[in-house]
Design an enzyme around this catalytic site. Sequence first.
Site, mmCIF file in Angstrom:
data_model
loop_
_atom_site.group_PDB
_atom_site.id
_atom_site.type_symbol
_atom_site.label_atom_id
_atom_site.label_comp_id
_atom_site.label_asym_id
_atom_site.label_seq_id
_atom_site.Cartn_x
_atom_site.Cartn_y
_atom_site.Cartn_z
ATOM 1 N N GLU A 174 0.835 -1.495 0.031
ATOM 2 C CA GLU A 174 -0.106 0.208 0.089
ATOM 3 C C GLU A 174 0.674 1.327 -0.110
ATOM 4 O O GLU A 174 0.279 2.334 0.496
ATOM 5 C CB GLU A 174 -0.841 0.270 1.201
ATOM 6 C CG GLU A 174 -1.821 -1.202 1.112
ATOM 7 C CD GLU A 174 -3.303 -0.898 0.417
ATOM 8 O OE1 GLU A 174 -3.798 0.084 0.659
ATOM 9 O OE2 GLU A 174 -3.796 -1.958 0.201
ATOM 10 N N HIS A 250 -4.112 1.496 7.832
ATOM 11 C CA HIS A 250 -2.805 1.900 7.326
ATOM 12 C C HIS A 250 -1.979 2.396 8.469
ATOM 13 O O HIS A 250 -2.515 2.939 9.141
ATOM 14 C CB HIS A 250 -2.573 3.008 6.328
ATOM 15 C CG HIS A 250 -3.368 2.687 4.865
ATOM 16 N ND1 HIS A 250 -4.048 3.369 4.046
ATOM 17 C CD2 HIS A 250 -2.915 1.442 4.063
ATOM 18 C CE1 HIS A 250 -4.335 2.804 2.852
ATOM 19 N NE2 HIS A 250 -3.799 1.540 2.914
ATOM 20 N N CYS A 372 -2.529 11.144 4.067
ATOM 21 C CA CYS A 372 -2.787 10.390 3.002
ATOM 22 C C CYS A 372 -2.941 11.225 1.773
ATOM 23 O O CYS A 372 -2.557 10.207 0.751
ATOM 24 C CB CYS A 372 -4.309 9.767 3.062
ATOM 25 S SG CYS A 372 -4.629 8.855 4.807
HETATM 26 O O1 SUG Z 1 -7.658 2.905 0.699
HETATM 27 N N1 SUG Z 1 -10.518 4.940 1.113
HETATM 28 C C1 SUG Z 1 -9.057 4.795 1.184
HETATM 29 C C2 SUG Z 1 -8.432 5.919 1.996
HETATM 30 C C3 SUG Z 1 -6.833 5.737 2.150
HETATM 31 C C4 SUG Z 1 -6.152 6.581 3.014
HETATM 32 N N2 SUG Z 1 -4.845 6.367 2.890
HETATM 33 C C5 SUG Z 1 -3.938 6.434 3.993
HETATM 34 N N3 SUG Z 1 -4.226 6.095 5.035
HETATM 35 N N4 SUG Z 1 -2.633 6.723 3.415
HETATM 36 C C6 SUG Z 1 -8.724 3.518 1.420
HETATM 37 O O2 SUG Z 1 -9.168 2.781 2.407
HETATM 38 C C7 SUG Z 1 -12.578 4.746 0.383
HETATM 39 C C8 SUG Z 1 -13.416 4.583 -1.051
HETATM 40 C C9 SUG Z 1 -15.131 4.229 -0.890
HETATM 41 O O3 SUG Z 1 -15.409 3.859 0.061
HETATM 42 O O4 SUG Z 1 -15.797 4.605 -1.844
HETATM 43 C C10 SUG Z 1 -11.252 4.477 0.131
HETATM 44 O O5 SUG Z 1 -10.934 3.896 -0.843
#
Ligand code: SUG
Length: 448
Positions: A174, A250, A372
């Site tokens: 990731e 994460h 993020c």
């Molecule tokens: O991968 N949310 C992302 C958020 C990523 C956050 N990034 C870090 N922590 N670096 C994920 O979970 C939600 C999409 C939706 O529900 O439509 C989403 O993909």
Amino acid sequence: MIAREFNFDGLIGPTHNYAGLSYGNVASASYQDLPSSPKAAALQGLAKMKYVFDLGVGQCVLPPLRRPRFEFLQSLGFSGSDKQLIDKAYAYSPVLLASCYSASNMWTANAATVSPSADCADEFLHITPANLSCALHRSIEHPSTTRNLRAIFSDRDSFKVHAPLPSQAGLADEGAANHTRLAPKHSLSGLELFTFGSDSQDQKSPKPSKFPARQTLLASSAIARRHGISKDRVCLLQQNPLAIDAGVFHNDVISVGNENVFLCHEMAFLDQAKRLADLKQRYDLAFDSPLFIVQFSNAELELADAVSSYLFNSQLVTRPDGKMTLICPLECQENPQARACTERLVAEENPIDQVVFLDLRQSMNNGGGPACLRLRVVMTEQQQARMHPGVVFSESLYEKLVAWVEANYRNQLVPNDLRDPNLVVESLNAIESLARILDLPVEVLMDA
Ligand code: SUG
């Protein structure tokens, strides 16, 4: 060699919506099917970039990936015109349709893992785009992300943009959300911390029981190896499975580091006391200068509040005067425990002397905070001169991007709007005109 950190923020794309696609991400699940505002989201993201830029910190943008990605539906056997594809995919599974519209590539901390040349044996800057193989809607990002990164970091004498690791559960990666670099100064070679959620090769090893571990030890160690980081500068830490099960999908949801400062919750890592003592010792040995580790206890900030406030997803940056600013989401100001933690931080002896709270609610509602939204790239002056200049943030680029958002984005979107074929045309037009603003080839951004 003097090097500077640049934050590559993801421009939030025109199809930003709440489809609840991310299992294990508490915010994404709780906002499912609520209306989003792509326009407000993109403007909030741009306001953060402007804030960081005004602090005197390096700032760049990464373009949103072209959405919808109908090729994904076609690869699953759906066919016909746009309207037919939409209707057939929706009838089969609204999740499939939402996946090919997701604007999740905005969270560029998940775009790749980056090791500055000072850390790498061959003195190239190494980039490994993340395969994001854990979640369906994110697993389709990496081919386009790799293309964009190769267009921006095209100089083959300076940058190595690797292929992502094979898309396989045992190699789930990731990106920089599970990677932190510590060093007295960005310019110096650092200690690279890779955090993983599970060891896919040892089925008996600790792992979460409820939510998925999205980063594997195999992936983290492969990236450290392919980037050519010397073994004594690689630190592998395992996430606490209890934290993952509480919504810490994460590691950047529970710790953040910058130069000689490392903030974390006491439940961030397995075997934490020993691991952090070891980290401190290795840092002392490597740099003979202090590392400020600031730990917050569960009594100060309960795990659930760490997740809802996203305190550790704040963006920690070094200003040109050498002091640090912590850029928190507004949710930290509203949460009394998280706010008290920020007060403790500035009162204590460490380089952080400023805390600010920014409104990033549109992204936060999908589980994406300030950290993020950005990918950190430390570049020497020569590398800065050799990257694509069109993505470097400036006052004038900011104004152009605000006008572009105002002209191309909807005020509101609900997942049902993804069935509207007009959204396809609007989104493609937006990406096409963005290519001109960023001076990137249209065919790269459209990824035909
Ligand atoms: O991968 N949310 C992302 C958020 C990523 C956050 N990034 C870090 N922590 N670096 C994920 O979970 C939600 C999409 C939706 O529900 O439509 C989403 O993909």
